[in-house]
Design a protein around this motif. Structure first.
Motif, short mmCIF file in Angstrom:
data_model
loop_
_atom_site.label_atom_id
_atom_site.label_comp_id
_atom_site.label_asym_id
_atom_site.label_seq_id
_atom_site.Cartn_x
_atom_site.Cartn_y
_atom_site.Cartn_z
N LEU A 60 0.82 -1.21 0.00
CA LEU A 60 0.00 0.00 0.00
C LEU A 60 0.86 1.26 0.00
CD1 LEU A 60 -2.82 -1.09 2.48
CD2 LEU A 60 -2.79 -1.23 -0.02
N MET A 63 1.75 1.69 -3.51
CA MET A 63 0.59 2.14 -4.25
C MET A 63 0.28 3.61 -4.02
SD MET A 63 -3.22 0.41 -4.29
CE MET A 63 -2.52 -1.24 -4.34
N GLU A 64 0.60 4.09 -2.82
CA GLU A 64 0.36 5.50 -2.50
C GLU A 64 1.15 6.41 -3.43
OE1 GLU A 64 0.10 8.29 1.50
OE2 GLU A 64 1.31 6.47 1.52
N PRO A 68 -2.41 6.57 -6.34
CA PRO A 68 -3.19 7.03 -5.18
C PRO A 68 -4.70 6.91 -5.36
CG PRO A 68 -2.17 8.87 -6.36
CD PRO A 68 -1.57 7.64 -6.91
N ARG A 70 -6.28 4.49 -6.93
CA ARG A 70 -6.60 3.10 -6.64
C ARG A 70 -6.58 2.84 -5.14
NH1 ARG A 70 -2.66 -1.69 -8.71
NH2 ARG A 70 -3.88 -3.51 -8.11
N LEU A 71 -5.61 3.42 -4.45
CA LEU A 71 -5.54 3.28 -3.01
C LEU A 71 -6.75 3.90 -2.34
CD1 LEU A 71 -3.96 2.39 -0.51
CD2 LEU A 71 -2.75 4.58 -0.59
N ARG A 75 -9.47 2.12 0.13
CA ARG A 75 -9.83 2.63 1.44
C ARG A 75 -11.35 2.76 1.59
NH1 ARG A 75 -9.32 1.76 5.85
NH2 ARG A 75 -7.07 1.78 5.54
N THR A 272 2.59 -6.45 4.27
CA THR A 272 1.47 -5.51 4.23
C THR A 272 0.36 -5.96 5.16
OG1 THR A 272 2.01 -5.10 1.91
CG2 THR A 272 -0.10 -4.27 2.70
N MET A 288 -7.07 -5.26 -0.03
CA MET A 288 -5.67 -5.21 -0.47
C MET A 288 -5.30 -6.46 -1.24
SD MET A 288 -2.45 -6.68 0.34
CE MET A 288 -2.63 -7.25 2.02
#
Length: 361
Positions: A60, A63-64, A68, A70-71, A75, A272, A288
């Motif tokens: 993650l 991914m951030e 972002p 998609r992240l 969330r 993760t 995730m």
């Protein structure tokens, strides 16, 4: 460090792996099986002896930086999971002292063993401790119980894993096992999920277990016995194995082959998952894992059947068996964290049975 996005074949492979292997790690006591397999095969991971520290990068966090949006979508999905935050819950029933429910992760990571704030005090005060299976307190008895049901772990008659392998899959399996010092003929009689329970765990877990470390659930059971508390189990190990064995062998075989092919990439997913667990963000774990590939549907792995049999059905059994114990109060109950959240998780099921269940961390 793993970067995203990654190639479609790898994404597809990782998603199918994580859908299966991490459910195994999170939902069953695989360290018991891994120890048994190592003993049966008289093997050890030479690298594990030197690599007690776990590797892996947080997916993650990558991914951030790379995606972002998609992240943010993940969330949003995680925030919609009922009871998807928190590890320690207070259980109250009229006329009884409060009890406590802890979501665990079945690993030996010292950070996990430390438990969240309030859990140590709750455990100390409890008169009764409930774990998924009280058989885990004794490795030899646990192994004996498993070996008494060879039909759950071994193919019957003349059948072997080779009967289910396509030629190309045999090459992949043989190569992957060879890299771990395991000749295919040595494990050909074992059912694929039994082999996967060993090879899906990171080397650091095997190393710590070999050095005598207990995973969280086992440590709680051991401490309960040492302190004179009443220890109760909600399932037997044979029941857990039967749930696993009820799923198609083809599903388990696919997971095994892809676990071997993926190698150390699984360390990123486990890292993760551990980070999410430690932060109490359990509702984010499944989004995730599923998001590792946007190209692979859950049904491709038989995920719906896996979730129903290994999580939901067992949740209902656990809730029913825990109810009369919890009604007496002063109980500390510890089960895998993925059993707590969701509309059919233990938190909701216990509420349906009349308990007031409140998150405390």
């Amino acid at each position: 460090m793993t970067t995203f996005p990654i190639s479609r074949p790898v994404r597809n492979l990782a998603a199918r792996l994580t859908d299966g292997a991490l459910w195994l790690i999170a939902s069953l006591h695989l360290l018991v099986l891994a120890t048994l397999i190592a003993a049966l095969l008289s093997i050890s991971d030479a690298g594990a002896a030197e690599e007690s520290a776990c590797g892996g990068s947080n997916i993650l966090a990558s991914m951030e930086q790379s995606d972002p949006a998609r992240l943010a979508a993940l969330r949003q999905e995680a925030d919609a999971v009922p009871n998807g935050k928190g590890l320690l819950w207070k259980i109250e029933s009229q006329g009884s002292a409060p009890s406590w429910l802890l979501g665990t992760m079945h690993v030996t990571d010292p950070r996990v063993l430390a438990m969240p704030e309030g859990a140590v005090d709750a455990f100390t005060k409890a008169a009764i401790v409930i774990v998924e299976s009280d058989e885990i307190v004794d490795d030899k008895k646990a192994a004996a119980a498993i070996m008494m049901r060879p039909d759950l772990t071994m193919f019957a008659g003349d059948k072997t894993i080779n009967d289910f392998l396509k030629p190309e899959d045999r090459v992949r399996l043989e190569s992957g096992l060879k890299q771990r010092g395991i000749p295919l003929p040595l494990v050909a009689k074992m059912k694929p999920w039994m082999i996967a329970s060993f090879v899906a765990l990171p080397a650091c877990e095997i190393s710590r277990k070999a050095a005598g470390a207990s995973f969280l659930d086992k440590k709680l059971a051991e401490d309960a016995v040492k302190e004179g508390k009443t220890l109760k189990g909600l399932e037997t190990l044979v029941e857990q194995l039967s749930a696993m064995d009820s799923l198609p062998v083809e599903l388990h075989l696919q997971a095994l082959i892809e676990t071997l092919a993926l190698g150390k990439t699984i360390d990123d997913v486990i890292q993760t998952t551990t980070d999410l667990y430690l932060s109490g963000d359990t509702g984010m774990i499944m989004p995730m894992m599923k998001s590792v590939s946007t190209q692979t549907a859950a049904s491709d792995f038989g995920f719906a059947d896996f979730e129903q049999r290994i999580i939901i059905d067992r949740n209902k059994i656990m809730a029913a068996r825990a109810e009369p114990i919890l009604k007496g109060g002063n109980v500390f109950m510890a089960v895998g964290a993925l059993h707590l959240s969701g509309p059919e998780g233990l938190v909701e099921l216990l509420r349906q049975r009349g308990f007031t269940v409140t998150r405390t961390n």
